[in-house]
Design a protein around this motif. Structure first.
Motif, short mmCIF file in Angstrom:
data_model
loop_
_atom_site.label_atom_id
_atom_site.label_comp_id
_atom_site.label_asym_id
_atom_site.label_seq_id
_atom_site.Cartn_x
_atom_site.Cartn_y
_atom_site.Cartn_z
N SER A 224 0.83 -1.20 0.00
CA SER A 224 0.00 0.00 0.00
C SER A 224 0.87 1.26 0.00
O SER A 224 0.60 2.22 -0.72
N LYS A 225 1.92 1.23 0.81
CA LYS A 225 2.83 2.39 0.87
C LYS A 225 3.53 2.60 -0.47
O LYS A 225 3.65 3.73 -0.94
N LYS B 184 1.10 4.11 -2.93
CA LYS B 184 0.87 5.52 -2.66
C LYS B 184 2.05 6.35 -3.14
O LYS B 184 1.86 7.41 -3.76
N ASP C 100 1.88 9.23 -5.98
CA ASP C 100 2.35 10.59 -5.69
C ASP C 100 3.41 11.02 -6.71
O ASP C 100 3.39 12.16 -7.20
#
Length: 109
Positions: free
Chosen positions: A8-9, A12, A16
């Motif tokens: 998930s990180k 993200k 970004d």
């Protein structure tokens, strides 16, 4: 559960980076478009002024002088504009790549 958080990180961070890149590209293309528009407008105005001067020339020598000066200035302006545009494109590429530099550094370490 730890693997899900890690994935998930990473997702993200990738999103970004992509959004930052798209923002930089949009800004860069806006600058390039504005610069091209300004150059086109100025080039047209310079051409119109040269034609007016040519029409009002009293002799063939004066007409040749006007045309020679116009050709010289047009060439110099074109070279300067081409240099400026290439710098804008180089800046665009650098800005678009910046968000991925950190990710590339993480992967290589």
């Amino acid at each position: 559960m730890m693997n899900f958080d890690s994935t998930s990180k990473m997702s993200k961070e990738a999103m970004d980076s992509m959004l930052t890149t798209m923002s930089a590209m949009t800004k860069g293309f806006q600058q390039i478009t504005a610069e091209a528009t300004d150059y086109s407008k100025k080039s047209y105005e310079d051409s119109a002024a040269a034609v007016e001067k040519l029409v009002s020339a009293k002799s063939l020598d004066k007409a040749v002088e006007i045309q020679t000066e116009y050709a010289k200035t047009s060439y110099e302006t074109f070279v300067a504009q081409a240099t400026k545009m290439s710098e804008l494109y180089a800046d665009l590429a650098k800005e678009a790549y910046k968000p991925f530099e950190a990710a590339a550094a993480k992967v290589s370490s």
